[in-house]
Design an enzyme around this catalytic site. Structure first.
Site, PDB file in Angstrom:
ATOM      1  N   ASP A 138     -35.062  19.146 -14.347  1.00 18.11           N
ATOM      2  CA  ASP A 138     -36.913  18.556 -13.754  1.00 18.11           C
ATOM      3  C   ASP A 138     -37.325  19.362 -13.840  1.00 18.11           C
ATOM      4  O   ASP A 138     -38.464  19.286 -14.979  1.00 18.11           O
ATOM      5  CB  ASP A 138     -36.711  18.363 -12.463  1.00 18.11           C
ATOM      6  N   LYS A 182     -30.628  14.206  -4.060  1.00 19.29           N
ATOM      7  CA  LYS A 182     -30.492  15.732  -4.765  1.00 19.29           C
ATOM      8  C   LYS A 182     -30.034  17.163  -3.867  1.00 19.29           C
ATOM      9  O   LYS A 182     -29.703  17.261  -4.356  1.00 19.29           O
ATOM     10  CB  LYS A 182     -32.186  15.455  -5.251  1.00 19.29           C
TER      11      LYS A 182
END
Length: 266
Positions: free
Chosen positions: A99, A65
């Site tokens: 997220d 990420k």
């Protein structure tokens, strides 16, 4: 047939293929979703290759990420969090982070209003950063604690939040309306507890981002009469937001949740 994928290392455990393929079927889309193991040293090649081959989009998981920030054109949210979990290919190679939105919508799903709530966030990794960013925007008061103080202090500094040492965790739990575990503690049976669950109160909310098992923290929360929330709906809502980015359509959240929970029971 559009192809989508999640990249990670490891990635075999991911439930994203189950979840997204169920959504594609329900939406009547000619699309398929797969998991590919990709190390950091091949991440650029993988993203550029997916773009070249006409993939519809990508998700990224551990440990990719943060490194993806150097490959994609990140949006404002990804820049603020410092990580990308969703890549789209319309008008360039763009990076997003869903997220935090996933966590926020998961709490709302269970009737939790975070505005003006005192939130204790345990952890300082990518998930914790995303959650801290979004919930602070939602109006929560957030205190960060972490077993490795340097990482926790860096997160708090970057997002303008308060950091407290992990040694104070029981006092911090007592002072909180919402306790969020954004660490991997509890992912495996036999993991040590983060704190003595007997200090939890019935009016508190306990949110554990782990979705693969019923953690000891969630069991402690239920024993105390607190509202216990697992990580399934965060997984579902972050995936639904990724689908919206890729397709411009609202995702069938109920179908996605059912697919994940069915897979977890196998």
């Amino acid at each position: 047939m559009k192809v989508y994928a999640v990249l990670g290392d490891p990635v075999e455990h991911s439930l994203s293929p189950v979840m997204h393929n169920a959504a594609f079927r329900a939406m009547g889309l000619q699309a398929s979703y797969h998991a590919f193991r990709v190390g950091i040293n091949r991440l650029r090649d993988a993203i550029l290759g997916a773009d070249a081959m006409g993939f519809g989009g990508l998700n990224l998981t551990i440990p990719l990420k943060e490194s993806a920030m150097a490959v994609v054109e990140p949006d404002e949210t990804a820049v603020a969090i410092g990580a990308v979990n969703t890549v789209s290919f319309r008008g360039g190679i763009r990076g997003h982070n869903t997220d935090g939105v996933g966590a926020s919508l998961a709490l709302k799903h269970y009737g939790v209003n975070v505005k003006d709530a005192e939130v204790l966030l345990i952890g300082a990794g990518g998930a914790a950063r995303a959650i801290a960013y979004q919930l602070s925007r939602d109006g929560a008061g957030i205190v960060v604690t972490n077993r490795t103080p340097q990482r926790g202090m860096a997160l708090a500094r970057d997002l303008g939040l308060e950091f407290r040492p992990f040694g104070e965790i029981e006092d911090l739990v007592r002072a909180s309306d919402i306790v969020i575990n954004a660490t991997s503690v509890g992912m495996h049976e036999g993991d040590p507890r983060l704190f003595d669950g007997r200090i939890l109160r019935s009016e508190q909310v306990v949110f554990d981002v782990i979705y693969s098992r019923d953690t000891e923290l969630l069991r402690d929360a239920r024993m105390a009469g607190a509202k216990a929330i697992d990580g399934v709906m965060m997984l579902v809502y972050q995936g639904a937001e990724a689908l919206r980015i890729w397709t411009g359509r609202e995702a069938p959240v109920d179908v996605m949740e059912a697919a994940v929970r069915a897979a977890l029971r196998v």
